[in-house]
Each structure stands twice: as C-alpha cells, then as structure tokens.
Design an enzyme around this catalytic site. Structure first.
Site, PDB file in Angstrom:
ATOM      1  N   GLY A  36       0.918  -1.111   0.033  1.00 56.84           N
ATOM      2  CA  GLY A  36       0.045   0.078   0.095  1.00 56.84           C
ATOM      3  C   GLY A  36       0.920   1.257   0.028  1.00 56.84           C
ATOM      4  O   GLY A  36       0.434   2.252   0.547  1.00 56.84           O
ATOM      5  N   SER A  38       1.848   2.951  -2.308  1.00 56.21           N
ATOM      6  CA  SER A  38       1.806   4.032  -3.270  1.00 56.21           C
ATOM      7  C   SER A  38       0.588   5.149  -3.057  1.00 56.21           C
ATOM      8  O   SER A  38       0.415   6.026  -3.849  1.00 56.21           O
ATOM      9  CB  SER A  38       1.253   3.516  -4.646  1.00 56.21           C
ATOM     10  OG  SER A  38       0.007   2.763  -4.606  1.00 56.21           O
ATOM     11  N   SER A  39       0.146   5.138  -1.759  1.00 56.48           N
ATOM     12  CA  SER A  39      -0.895   5.963  -1.617  1.00 56.48           C
ATOM     13  C   SER A  39      -1.109   6.287   0.028  1.00 56.48           C
ATOM     14  O   SER A  39      -0.688   5.251   0.958  1.00 56.48           O
ATOM     15  CB  SER A  39      -2.228   5.530  -2.228  1.00 56.48           C
ATOM     16  OG  SER A  39      -3.206   6.385  -1.738  1.00 56.48           O
ATOM     17  N   GLY A  40      -1.615   7.474   0.318  1.00 53.14           N
ATOM     18  CA  GLY A  40      -1.924   7.635   1.898  1.00 53.14           C
ATOM     19  C   GLY A  40      -1.029   7.701   2.697  1.00 53.14           C
ATOM     20  O   GLY A  40       0.116   7.793   2.786  1.00 53.14           O
ATOM     21  N   ARG A  61      -1.069  -2.589  -6.219  1.00 58.45           N
ATOM     22  CA  ARG A  61      -1.610  -3.273  -7.717  1.00 58.45           C
ATOM     23  C   ARG A  61      -1.075  -2.523  -8.831  1.00 58.45           C
ATOM     24  O   ARG A  61      -0.580  -2.915  -9.875  1.00 58.45           O
ATOM     25  CB  ARG A  61      -2.950  -3.438  -7.407  1.00 58.45           C
ATOM     26  CG  ARG A  61      -3.266  -4.746  -6.689  1.00 58.45           C
ATOM     27  CD  ARG A  61      -4.856  -4.829  -6.306  1.00 58.45           C
ATOM     28  NE  ARG A  61      -5.453  -3.502  -5.951  1.00 58.45           N
ATOM     29  CZ  ARG A  61      -6.592  -2.902  -5.497  1.00 58.45           C
ATOM     30  NH1 ARG A  61      -7.396  -3.991  -5.869  1.00 58.45           N
ATOM     31  NH2 ARG A  61      -6.934  -1.952  -5.102  1.00 58.45           N
ATOM     32  N   SER A 171      -3.769  -1.147  11.582  1.00 61.18           N
ATOM     33  CA  SER A 171      -5.198  -1.329  11.858  1.00 61.18           C
ATOM     34  C   SER A 171      -5.892  -0.259  11.746  1.00 61.18           C
ATOM     35  O   SER A 171      -5.771   0.380  10.894  1.00 61.18           O
ATOM     36  CB  SER A 171      -5.124  -2.281  13.278  1.00 61.18           C
ATOM     37  OG  SER A 171      -6.492  -2.430  13.697  1.00 61.18           O
ATOM     38  N   TYR A 185     -15.550  -4.196   7.828  1.00 58.11           N
ATOM     39  CA  TYR A 185     -14.097  -3.650   7.883  1.00 58.11           C
ATOM     40  C   TYR A 185     -13.465  -3.841   9.203  1.00 58.11           C
ATOM     41  O   TYR A 185     -12.447  -4.327   9.200  1.00 58.11           O
ATOM     42  CB  TYR A 185     -14.145  -2.127   7.527  1.00 58.11           C
ATOM     43  CG  TYR A 185     -12.928  -1.488   7.777  1.00 58.11           C
ATOM     44  CD1 TYR A 185     -11.972  -1.525   6.687  1.00 58.11           C
ATOM     45  CD2 TYR A 185     -12.756  -0.424   8.678  1.00 58.11           C
ATOM     46  CE1 TYR A 185     -10.929  -0.610   6.639  1.00 58.11           C
ATOM     47  CE2 TYR A 185     -11.563   0.171   8.843  1.00 58.11           C
ATOM     48  CZ  TYR A 185     -10.581   0.234   7.975  1.00 58.11           C
ATOM     49  OH  TYR A 185      -9.588   0.993   8.110  1.00 58.11           O
ATOM     50  N   LYS A 189      -9.772  -5.717  10.923  1.00 58.50           N
ATOM     51  CA  LYS A 189      -8.825  -4.959  11.964  1.00 58.50           C
ATOM     52  C   LYS A 189      -8.538  -5.500  13.244  1.00 58.50           C
ATOM     53  O   LYS A 189      -7.844  -5.309  13.835  1.00 58.50           O
ATOM     54  CB  LYS A 189      -9.401  -3.367  11.819  1.00 58.50           C
ATOM     55  CG  LYS A 189      -9.217  -2.563  10.457  1.00 58.50           C
ATOM     56  CD  LYS A 189      -7.924  -2.629   9.743  1.00 58.50           C
ATOM     57  CE  LYS A 189      -8.011  -1.854   8.397  1.00 58.50           C
ATOM     58  NZ  LYS A 189      -6.598  -2.004   7.811  1.00 58.50           N
TER      59      LYS A 189
HETATM   60  N1  LIG Z   1      -7.487   6.838   5.840  1.00 58.66           N
HETATM   61  C1  LIG Z   1      -7.986   6.302   7.074  1.00 58.66           C
HETATM   62  O1  LIG Z   1      -9.051   6.944   7.481  1.00 58.66           O
HETATM   63  C2  LIG Z   1      -7.533   5.140   7.765  1.00 58.66           C
HETATM   64  C3  LIG Z   1      -6.933   4.191   7.226  1.00 58.66           C
HETATM   65  N2  LIG Z   1      -6.437   3.076   7.774  1.00 58.66           N
HETATM   66  C4  LIG Z   1      -5.904   1.788   7.087  1.00 58.66           C
HETATM   67  O2  LIG Z   1      -4.630   2.334   6.544  1.00 58.66           O
HETATM   68  C5  LIG Z   1      -4.057   1.565   5.587  1.00 58.66           C
HETATM   69  C6  LIG Z   1      -3.723   2.473   4.502  1.00 58.66           C
HETATM   70  O3  LIG Z   1      -5.107   3.324   4.148  1.00 58.66           O
HETATM   71  P1  LIG Z   1      -5.121   4.704   3.195  1.00 58.66           P
HETATM   72  O4  LIG Z   1      -3.567   5.505   3.442  1.00 58.66           O
HETATM   73  O5  LIG Z   1      -6.505   5.522   3.488  1.00 58.66           O
HETATM   74  O6  LIG Z   1      -5.229   4.048   1.961  1.00 58.66           O
HETATM   75  P2  LIG Z   1      -5.313   4.552   0.468  1.00 58.66           P
HETATM   76  O7  LIG Z   1      -6.703   3.979  -0.074  1.00 58.66           O
HETATM   77  O8  LIG Z   1      -5.040   5.921   0.045  1.00 58.66           O
HETATM   78  O9  LIG Z   1      -4.352   3.795  -0.254  1.00 58.66           O
HETATM   79  C7  LIG Z   1      -4.459   2.161  -0.358  1.00 58.66           C
HETATM   80  C8  LIG Z   1      -2.982   1.608  -0.790  1.00 58.66           C
HETATM   81  O10 LIG Z   1      -3.427   0.132  -0.687  1.00 58.66           O
HETATM   82  C9  LIG Z   1      -3.059  -0.269  -2.013  1.00 58.66           C
HETATM   83  N3  LIG Z   1      -3.920  -1.567  -2.017  1.00 58.66           N
HETATM   84  C10 LIG Z   1      -5.176  -1.894  -1.981  1.00 58.66           C
HETATM   85  N4  LIG Z   1      -5.414  -3.067  -2.255  1.00 58.66           N
HETATM   86  C11 LIG Z   1      -4.337  -3.718  -2.492  1.00 58.66           C
HETATM   87  C12 LIG Z   1      -3.906  -5.163  -2.683  1.00 58.66           C
HETATM   88  N5  LIG Z   1      -5.182  -5.985  -2.943  1.00 58.66           N
HETATM   89  N6  LIG Z   1      -2.870  -5.350  -2.785  1.00 58.66           N
HETATM   90  C13 LIG Z   1      -1.951  -4.522  -2.935  1.00 58.66           C
HETATM   91  N7  LIG Z   1      -1.938  -3.132  -2.657  1.00 58.66           N
HETATM   92  C14 LIG Z   1      -3.197  -2.779  -2.483  1.00 58.66           C
HETATM   93  C15 LIG Z   1      -3.321   0.892  -3.039  1.00 58.66           C
HETATM   94  O11 LIG Z   1      -3.046   0.628  -4.183  1.00 58.66           O
HETATM   95  P3  LIG Z   1      -3.617  -0.245  -5.542  1.00 58.66           P
HETATM   96  O12 LIG Z   1      -4.927   0.282  -5.307  1.00 58.66           O
HETATM   97  O13 LIG Z   1      -2.793   0.242  -6.745  1.00 58.66           O
HETATM   98  O14 LIG Z   1      -3.434  -1.592  -5.012  1.00 58.66           O
HETATM   99  C16 LIG Z   1      -2.681   1.992  -2.308  1.00 58.66           C
HETATM  100  O15 LIG Z   1      -1.522   1.936  -2.361  1.00 58.66           O
HETATM  101  C17 LIG Z   1      -5.385   0.677   5.004  1.00 58.66           C
HETATM  102  O16 LIG Z   1      -4.972  -0.436   5.664  1.00 58.66           O
HETATM  103  C18 LIG Z   1      -6.371   1.430   6.037  1.00 58.66           C
HETATM  104  O17 LIG Z   1      -7.397   0.378   6.181  1.00 58.66           O
HETATM  105  C19 LIG Z   1      -6.699   2.910   8.944  1.00 58.66           C
HETATM  106  C20 LIG Z   1      -7.610   3.815   9.768  1.00 58.66           C
HETATM  107  C21 LIG Z   1      -7.794   5.141   9.261  1.00 58.66           C
HETATM  108  C1  LIG Z   2     -12.325   6.573  26.202  1.00 63.04           C
HETATM  109  C2  LIG Z   2     -12.645   6.324  24.915  1.00 63.04           C
HETATM  110  C3  LIG Z   2     -12.761   7.451  23.672  1.00 63.04           C
HETATM  111  C4  LIG Z   2     -13.314   6.889  22.320  1.00 63.04           C
HETATM  112  C5  LIG Z   2     -13.500   7.896  21.377  1.00 63.04           C
HETATM  113  C6  LIG Z   2     -13.275   7.171  20.124  1.00 63.04           C
HETATM  114  C7  LIG Z   2     -14.367   7.265  19.090  1.00 63.04           C
HETATM  115  C8  LIG Z   2     -14.150   6.110  18.083  1.00 63.04           C
HETATM  116  C9  LIG Z   2     -14.477   6.433  16.805  1.00 63.04           C
HETATM  117  C10 LIG Z   2     -14.154   5.173  15.954  1.00 63.04           C
HETATM  118  C11 LIG Z   2     -13.597   5.741  14.615  1.00 63.04           C
HETATM  119  C12 LIG Z   2     -13.277   4.598  13.644  1.00 63.04           C
HETATM  120  C13 LIG Z   2     -12.260   5.447  12.609  1.00 63.04           C
HETATM  121  C14 LIG Z   2     -12.133   4.445  11.442  1.00 63.04           C
HETATM  122  C15 LIG Z   2     -11.048   5.104  10.546  1.00 63.04           C
HETATM  123  C16 LIG Z   2     -10.985   4.124   9.276  1.00 63.04           C
HETATM  124  O1  LIG Z   2     -10.356   3.134   9.638  1.00 63.04           O
HETATM  125  C17 LIG Z   2     -11.447   4.628   8.019  1.00 63.04           C
HETATM  126  N1  LIG Z   2     -11.557   5.769   7.739  1.00 63.04           N
HETATM  127  C18 LIG Z   2     -11.120   3.535   7.023  1.00 63.04           C
HETATM  128  O2  LIG Z   2     -10.841   4.136   6.022  1.00 63.04           O
END
Ligand SMILES: NC(=O)C1=CN([C@@H]2O[C@H](COP(=O)(O)OP(=O)(O)OC[C@H]3O[C@@H](n4cnc5c(N)ncnc54)[C@H](OP(=O)(O)O)[C@@H]3O)[C@@H](O)[C@H]2O)C=CC1
Ligand SMILES: CCCCCCCCCCCCCCCC(=O)[C@@H](N)CO
Length: 331
Positions: A36, A38-40, A61, A171, A185, A189
């Site tokens: 992952g 390539s993004s975020g 991917r 996670s 989801y 996690k």
């Molecule tokens: N953003 C949020 O609010 C939160 C995110 N997370 C977790 O953090 C991680 C990153 O999230 P975020 O930065 O938002 O992600 P993005 O959606 O911005 O990026 C996801 C990355 O994962 C890659 N990816 C997706 N599917 C696959 C696959 N099957 N095989 C290989 N690579 C894959 C994508 O590239 P490509 O599509 O080209 O494969 C991309 O590089 C995730 O696990 C997410 O659940 C956790 C909490 C909050």
């Molecule tokens: C004493 C305790 C205080 C607790 C307060 C916490 C409130 C919980 C909120 C749950 C947030 C879920 C975020 C998921 C983010 C995520 O994974 C997605 N954006 C996926 O892309």
C-alpha cells in the site's frame, strides 16, 4: 491511603524491570517494504523511512500509481550509501501465496533481505450490515487480513535467522472499537490485532518487534473516496481527522523504538489505554497509564457510547421522516 499512593511507585519500578524493548532499529541502510506504499499512509511512511536512510520498496497493484509514488519518495532519499533507492513491486496482496512470495523474493535479490515490513495495503467499506454484500466480507478479509498474513509469512523466517526485524500492521481505531457501518471492515482490523498479539510473543526472543497502528480517520485518497453512512461519519468525527504524514511519523517513530502499540491524538490515547486488555506493553509510562486510567476511561467510553446511540437513533428518525415525506408527495 498510604498503600494507594505507593501503588504507582511500585508499578513504575516493576515495569521498569519487566518492560523490555529490543534495541532501536537503525533505518539507515535497512530495506523497508511497504505494501500500500503508493498512496496515503503507506506513501507517507515511505517518505519518512527514506528521510531516515532506508532503502524503500513500494508494493501495490497499480504500476502507474507506483511509478508516480516513486517520484514522490525519491526527493526524500538521504543518499545513505550509493545503493539507497526506491524500488516498486506491482503486487496484489490478496493473490495466491506463491505469487506474493515470488514477488518479494525478486525484490530481495535486488535490495537485500527485508528488514522492515509495513502492512498498509487495505481497503475499506462502510454500509449497514444488511447493505453489505456477503462478498465484501470475504474481499476485505482477503486484502486487509490475509494480505498481511501472507506478506509476513514471506519475510519472517529470514528476520529470525538474522535476528533483526520489524513487522508493522496498520489496523484502525475501528480495530479497537467497532461502530455503525463497519461490520465487514472492523472484523479485519480486529483480526490484525489478534495476529499481532500472537506474533509479538513468538518473535520477541529473536530480537524482532511487532507494532500495531490504530489510526483515526486520516486524510488520504482512500479516505476521500469513501462513501459512508451519515452515522459512520458522525461517530468517527469524534476522534477527528488526522493528516497522513502525522500518522506516518507516529508509525515510524514507534516501529523504530519497537513499541507494540502506535496511537495518535487524545482520543487515540484514551482508546489505546482503555482497550489494552492483555495486549503487551513495553513502555513503563504506558503501563502506568493503563493501570491508573483504565477504569476512569471506561466511564468516558460509556458516555461516548451513549452519544453514539443517540446519533444512530437521530439518523434513523431523519431517514424515516424523509421517506414518509417522499411517499406522501408521490401519493
Ligand atoms: N485513511 C483512513 O482514514 C484510515 C486508514 N486506515 C488503514 O490504513 C491503510 C492505508 O489506508 P489509506 O492510506 O487510507 O489508503 P489509500 O486508499 O489511500 O491507499 C491504499 C493503498 O493500498 C493499495 N492496495 C489496495 N488494495 C491492495 C491489494 N489488494 N494489494 C496491494 N495493494 C493494495 C493501494 O494501491 P492499489 O490500489 O494500486 O493496489 C494503495 O497503495 C489501510 O489498511 C486502511 O484500512 C486505518 C485507519 C484510518
Ligand atoms: C475513552 C474512549 C474514547 C473513544 C472515542 C473514540 C471514538 C471512536 C471512533 C471510531 C473511529 C473509527 C475510525 C475508523 C477510521 C478508518 O479506519 C476508516 N477511515 C477507514 O478508511
């Protein structure tokens, strides 16, 4: 009274002795593989590791997204030895194990064995349970959970042999508490948490540390593309929206230290300490906070839950009203 006052001191002493962390990992010259990447969050982790002298492999991917990401990471390289570079590895973490193994072995031949694996590849889906197709449960488990299992299987034996390494799982706060919309989801996690707890105990004697990261909503391309129920948005807003580089810096800091739990912000702090359960703890200060704060935090948590129930009820009533209004209009 005296005993109550003495307790924290005793706890600090006990944990100062018990709390054990491996030596800090030097990122200079280390090979960091980021799924992952390539993004975020994954992309920001790559930049931070590059700044600290790591050799970077970005896996995901889409090859074109990987190529763009490589160009974004390269300016952050420190020139730590002539080999420091950014490689890309087009890979689907939900592919059959043999494919994943072949992909990672190929990159190890070029850049050397993987010292740090960051499992950040992940997808999200948020809808009420009955609006979540059964296939989604399987798809998310395959990518978010089994994808992390597979990549870890490939690199762990080598880390054990070399007695050096870090495994990171991204996670989510939705892996600490599940909320409206995240039936598919959250399960993936929470599963990562079960895996991380087992693994850290198994690998600790081999000087390998496992870190599990619990980010709140984080501003990433993936986050911006999410189409979530109003309830999910309103509830998740509680713990705010974080910038991806802030989360990434936290992940890298904790991974380097060999910290088990990586958490961000005040709500992250509260959630992490309240939901620690039997999770390991390798920081004396966190141990102290857990012991002292767990039960008062439970009170805070129960108040939050009450307000979440209120949100769910309000949204339901709002929807029913809107439905009644449209059917009245149609009649
Ligand atoms: N953003 C949020 O609010 C939160 C995110 N997370 C977790 O953090 C991680 C990153 O999230 P975020 O930065 O938002 O992600 P993005 O959606 O911005 O990026 C996801 C990355 O994962 C890659 N990816 C997706 N599917 C696959 C696959 N099957 N095989 C290989 N690579 C894959 C994508 O590239 P490509 O599509 O080209 O494969 C991309 O590089 C995730 O696990 C997410 O659940 C956790 C909490 C909050
Ligand atoms: C004493 C305790 C205080 C607790 C307060 C916490 C409130 C919980 C909120 C749950 C947030 C879920 C975020 C998921 C983010 C995520 O994974 C997605 N954006 C996926 O892309």
């Amino acid at each position: 009274m005296f005993l109550v006052m003495l307790a924290p001191v005793v706890i600090i002493v006990v944990f100062a002795i018990v709390a054990s962390r491996p030596a800090r990992l030097r990122l200079r010259g280390a090979h960091v593989l980021i799924t992952g990447g390539s993004s975020g969050i994954g992309l920001e982790i790559a930049k931070e590791c590059a700044r600290q002298g790591g050799f970077i492999t970005l896996a995901a991917r889409s090859k074109s997204k990987l190529e763009e990401a490589k160009l974004e990471v390269e300016p952050h390289l420190q020139g730590g030895g002539e080999r420091q570079c950014v490689m890309i590895l087009p890979l689907d973490v939900s592919a059959p194990y043999d494919e994943i193994e072949a992909g990672i072995r190929g990159i190890e031949e070029k850049l050397g064995p993987v010292d740090v694996l960051i499992n950040s590849a992940g997808i999200s889906y948020a809808k009420a349970f009955e609006d979540t197709p059964v296939e989604k449960f399987e798809e998310l488990m395959k990518v978010n959970y089994l994808g992390s299992v597979n990549c870890t299987q490939v690199v762990l034996p080598g880390m054990k042999q070399r007695k050096k390494g870090r495994i990171v799982f991204i996670s989510s706060q939705a892996g600490q508490t599940s909320v409206f919309g995240y039936s598919a989801y959250s399960a993936t996690k929470f599963a990562l948490r079960g895996l991380a707890e087992t693994l850290q105990m198994e690998v600790k004697p081999h000087n390998i540390a496992v870190t599990i990261s619990f980010p709140p909503d984080t501003d990433t391309p993936g986050f911006r593309a999410e189409d979530k129920p109003e309830e999910t948005n309103l509830i998740a807003e509680t713990s705010g929206l974080f910038a991806a580089d802030v989360v990434a810096k936290g992940v890298v800091r904790d991974m380097v230290k060999g910290e088990y739990m990586s958490i961000y912000g005040l709500d992250g702090f509260m959630l992490g300490h309240m939901t620690a359960g039997m999770a390991p703890c390798n920081s004396t200060l966190s141990a102290l906070f857990q012991v002292l704060l767990m039960s008062p935090l439970r009170i805070v948590g129960l108040a939050y839950l009450k307000s979440f129930d209120g949100i769910v009820l309000k949204c339901m009533q709002k929807r029913e009203k809107a439905k009644a209004a449209t059917s009245a209009k149609n009649d």
